[in-house]
Enzyme design. Structure first.
Site, PDB file in Angstrom:
ATOM      1  N   PHE A   1       0.869  -1.140   0.103  1.00  0.00           N
ATOM      2  CA  PHE A   1      -0.202   0.094   0.030  1.00  0.00           C
ATOM      3  C   PHE A   1       0.996   1.201  -0.041  1.00  0.00           C
ATOM      4  O   PHE A   1       1.599   1.370   0.796  1.00  0.00           O
ATOM      5  CB  PHE A   1      -0.886  -0.015   1.245  1.00  0.00           C
ATOM      6  CG  PHE A   1      -1.872   1.213   1.189  1.00  0.00           C
ATOM      7  CD1 PHE A   1      -3.293   1.153   0.642  1.00  0.00           C
ATOM      8  CD2 PHE A   1      -1.695   2.488   1.605  1.00  0.00           C
ATOM      9  CE1 PHE A   1      -3.880   2.143   0.465  1.00  0.00           C
ATOM     10  CE2 PHE A   1      -2.377   3.818   1.547  1.00  0.00           C
ATOM     11  CZ  PHE A   1      -3.438   3.321   1.055  1.00  0.00           C
TER      12      PHE A   1
ATOM     13  N   ASP B   1       9.171   3.175   1.916  1.00  0.00           N
ATOM     14  CA  ASP B   1       7.936   3.974   2.561  1.00  0.00           C
ATOM     15  C   ASP B   1       7.843   3.633   3.693  1.00  0.00           C
ATOM     16  O   ASP B   1       7.277   2.652   4.180  1.00  0.00           O
ATOM     17  CB  ASP B   1       6.893   3.469   1.534  1.00  0.00           C
ATOM     18  CG  ASP B   1       5.301   4.053   1.893  1.00  0.00           C
ATOM     19  OD1 ASP B   1       5.192   4.956   2.838  1.00  0.00           O
ATOM     20  OD2 ASP B   1       4.518   3.802   1.213  1.00  0.00           O
TER      21      ASP B   1
ATOM     22  N   LYS C   1       1.995  10.529   8.449  1.00  0.00           N
ATOM     23  CA  LYS C   1       1.347   9.921   9.540  1.00  0.00           C
ATOM     24  C   LYS C   1       1.920  10.441  10.897  1.00  0.00           C
ATOM     25  O   LYS C   1       1.763  11.662  10.984  1.00  0.00           O
ATOM     26  CB  LYS C   1       1.390   8.459   9.494  1.00  0.00           C
ATOM     27  CG  LYS C   1       0.287   7.951   8.703  1.00  0.00           C
ATOM     28  CD  LYS C   1       0.004   6.484   8.780  1.00  0.00           C
ATOM     29  CE  LYS C   1      -0.571   5.674   7.714  1.00  0.00           C
ATOM     30  NZ  LYS C   1      -2.010   5.963   7.373  1.00  0.00           N
TER      31      LYS C   1
ATOM     32  N   THR D   1       2.530  24.931  -4.904  1.00  0.00           N
ATOM     33  CA  THR D   1       1.892  26.205  -4.302  1.00  0.00           C
ATOM     34  C   THR D   1       2.722  26.083  -2.755  1.00  0.00           C
ATOM     35  O   THR D   1       3.441  26.629  -2.510  1.00  0.00           O
ATOM     36  CB  THR D   1       0.653  26.418  -4.209  1.00  0.00           C
ATOM     37  OG1 THR D   1      -0.013  26.443  -5.550  1.00  0.00           O
ATOM     38  CG2 THR D   1       0.334  27.796  -3.425  1.00  0.00           C
TER      39      THR D   1
END
Lengths: 522, 522
Positions: free
Chosen positions: B243, B349, B380, B405
């Protein structure tokens, strides 16, 4: 009351009493929203000055500084004025970015000046709505509610705070575009856009599959290999020169500049031509009508002929990054008709145009649509992000299809509510419309005085969302800088204005004075 | 000091003095980090209770509530305890989500119980690091600096605040993994991942093109049509059951569940098998070694045989959403070797594993790599997001290729700095390692007592990142709920633990007691 509000009177800048700028023709002297603003920009050092240079040197080893304009002092910034680390106070209508070009810069290939790239980053890329150190915003962010939302950040999809419905209703949804009463909250423009695309794809397949139909075993098996039919060949159509973001789905619809896209794999999605209007509009009515009809016909033809179905069309009310390209309300009404006829969703990307800048809260309100867009995305001046929708079938048929850990940020939703209250209290959308009218009319006068230097003036009746082309754009921008106003370009020859909603006529006058000076001298 | 800190003593819950839970075997009674926590969970109403039901009803018309677990009262929540709107206080180790299934739910297809889906959302999807209403965090978020960063949100790539370098160095970069001294800041896990993929693609083409080489006219022309060579066919490889997020690029590497991916177009990128280890590890050494070698060989073969070049491999140290799947340090060292040999970047990750949960600050520190990963992503528990990197060539050769931005959020960077200070002050990574050891040993005992009900216990020496399988998982989860502890499942049969870093042995004891009770009764 927060320390920030209280300390605003202690700012070490020449603020005490507002003095209207001298010179220039008279204008209605409305009361200033920030009475602790300086009366003029002041530049005491080169930019960057010595203190800023030191900050840049410190930052360089750990952070990419090549897009950096200047490090700022946000404690000393106030209203329309941005303070740098050396005590310079810049009117933040338009800030110019200047980078030495060590390699070819593509969208400048055809311009005369390749030495410098001038790049527009005003008001934090048009994302500051109601002024630096706005006291109402500072109060909202010092509140118990805001601090709590920061410290105990909820996973909004699972564990929203008890006040979430009420916060949505008094904030984000209180300004929802007509006909769109639901929202999916996100964190920034790109994920607002990408989640709206996901909603469009899920909706498309739901319609094709028929209500209540289950996924097939083949879909379930193929999707884990990223293959059809589970992961179908479907497309989002965008327009040439559009900008919709920089992640993989949004970047596939961004078409403004090669530099954003080079080397990044993308989806084989179509682009249609966006109208290239001729100015002044009143002298080119027939040609522009034909141009817009041609573009609409191309949209319709692409929907029929593209190698896979088009789930949605995404469009900016005014193409911003692409050079401030406008189209008429007739064009957008036509686009709505085509999409409805063809069963394609219409996503209006108001990330840059939304929240008052065009003299209406949402730019698409200028179009007088018979039926609302299917989705409207927002970010920047909203200080939070997401997309509005009205059709309940755009909620996926099952939970967790459109989901992520945070799903937005309640503290930013609280901030947007305070922004909405501030806009309402001071009638700032009206201010933007009026300041914009004044500015546009004065620019028209300048354009007739300098017809070779101000061309294609555009943005009439669109608040302060005004731009023009200048063939010697880069020399002009350089000149403006020496005049003490930072101004920026977009596209290849455009100069565009993007002040905050608290930009008033007395600020506009300062800008116009400097503009005239620069135009005379180049 | 903020009002939140001061009012914590006024919480309307039974907190006053900490009372160690009775029963269960003795453990070292370390001083509690939160002495205003309740001593036990307390559930006084059904969940959701009447007040919560009302809040849900109010939310339903405007926000998708089908993923909702319960609306919460974050003012009353404290430490490890989450308060709902009805005054119930839940030990937030593991909160279970329960949805009535109105359609088939695919990853439960092979389980016995299709009536309910139990879904794991603990500690805000493992994103709360140091407890609800942590006073140090509340102080940081009430500070002048934080309020200023909220009100005057900078576009960090252009106008960083003057303190940005210092904030990075004392915060995000103070805990940078060894060998990775630079950071690209983002807003959430998905954009952290997607920007790291963009960096990998830009790097790949830079290496292929040769240093200093310009883009070709054909690249510039083709990229605007989303075609090669400007938009090249390049891939990111991920692992089965991985994931990595839900936007278009990240979702193309997510392989955990069909429901995340169905109906969404994706890139044709490869997936390799992730080792499926047998437990207990000490009894399956040879089989597991073979399994891991087989997987590494598959990785190597896919790199050579895939229809386009692989720019990077992305891997979770422990596959979380996919069911808490572990692999040995030897496997990861092998993966690093293969990627180096083949000229493919390695992205680790750590969005879910990072920031202390595994008993080290970063989970990949357990591997003892000779050379660091090329990039490490985080989000997280860091409450901000981005990716670390060390190789300066991973900065694109030109500015604005990797840009947006906001480029992160300074207030969340300030929060992460406070989290880091809190972790350091209380040595919370050590606490997690020790509590995890205790928990793991006790679970081992339970497993030998109930060998059919606790299988494949995993997470030894990985802090509190512990999971096990239970064949009658859904009945077990139901039982736990009636015992007053919410616990969750992942994958098809897994039960996994994800407490905060302030989860201590006395909390673990409460959990173990309830577990034993439930295991006895099902």
């Amino acid at each position: 009351m927060s320390s920030i509000i209280r300390h605003s009177s202690r700012l070490g800048i020449r603020t005490a009493n507002f003095v209207p700028p001298r010179g220039r023709n008279a204008y209605a002297t409305a009361a200033p929203y920030f009475n602790n603003e300086p009366s003029q920009p002041s530049v005491m050092t080169s930019i960057p000055g010595p203190v800023s240079r030191k900050a840049i040197e410190e930052l360089d080893p750990v952070f990419d500084i090549r897009s950096l304009n200047m490090p700022c002092d946000y404690e000393k910034s106030v209203g329309n004025y941005l303070a740098d680390m050396d005590g310079n106070m810049l009117l933040d209508v338009l800030v110019m970015h200047c980078i030495e070009l060590k390699s070819v810069w593509f969208f400048l290939i055809n311009t005369a000046n390749r030495e410098f790239l001038y790049w527009l980053r005003y008001a934090q890329i048009a994302s500051i709505p109601v002024g630096y150190n706005n006291p109402r915003l500072a109060a909202a962010m010092s509140s118990k509610e805001a601090v709590n939302a920061l410290v105990n950040r909820p996973a909004l999809g699972n564990f929203p705070p008890g006040y979430w419905a009420s916060l949505l209703k008094t904030g984000i949804l209180a300004v929802a575009p007509k006909g769109l009463n639901q929202v999916f909250t996100a964190m920034a423009g790109s994920d607002a856009i990408e989640t709206s695309y996901k909603a469009a794809f899920i909706y498309r397949r739901r319609m094709e599959r028929g209500e209540g139909a289950d996924f097939t075993p083949r879909e379930i098996e193929s999707v884990m290999k990223n293959q059809a039919p589970g992961s179908p060949k479907l497309a989002i159509m965008s327009f040439r020169k559009a900008f919709h973001g920089r992640l993989f789905g949004s970047l596939s619809t961004t078409r403004s500049k090669p530099i954003h896209k080079l080397d990044i794999p993308s989806f084989d999605w179509p682009q249609a031509s966006f109208p290239q209007l001729r100015y002044p509009l009143e002298d080119n009515i027939e040609a522009n009508r034909e141009e817009e009809e041609k573009c609409l016909a191309e949209v319709e033809s692409l929907i029929s002929s593209w190698h896979c179905p088009i789930a949605a069309i995404v469009v900016e009310p005014i193409q911003s990054e692409g050079g401030d390209n406008h189209a008429s309300p007739t064009f957008f009404r036509g686009l709505r008709e085509v999409t409805q006829k063809k069963g394609v969703l219409l996503i209006v990307d108001e990330v840059q145009t939304g929240v008052g800048a065009t003299g209406k809260f949402w730019a698409h309100e200028h179009w007088d649509l018979q039926t609302p867009p299917d989705m409207v995305t927002f970010s920047k001046k909203a200080q939070t992000a997401g997309y509005y929708f009205g059709n309940p079938l755009l909620r996926p048929n099952l939970p967790y299809r459109q989901f992520n850990t945070w799903m937005g940020d309640p503290v930013r939703a609280i901030l947007f509510r305070a922004i909405i209250q501030e806009i309402s209290k001071h009638d700032l959308v009206k201010n933007t419309a009026e300041t914009g009218d004044y500015l546009y009319k004065e620019l028209e006068k300048l354009a007739s005085k300098f017809p070779e230097r101000i061309q294609n003036l555009r943005g009439k009746d669109r608040g302060t969302f005004i731009a023009f082309d200048t063939p010697r754009r880069d020399a002009f921008l350089k000149k403006m800088k020496t005049c003490g106003v930072n101004i920026g370009g977009s596209g290849e020859t455009a100069v565009r204005l993007r002040p905050m909603l608290i930009f008033q006529k007395h600020h506009a006058s300062i800008l116009l004075e400097k503009l005239e000076l620069a135009l005379k001298e180049i």
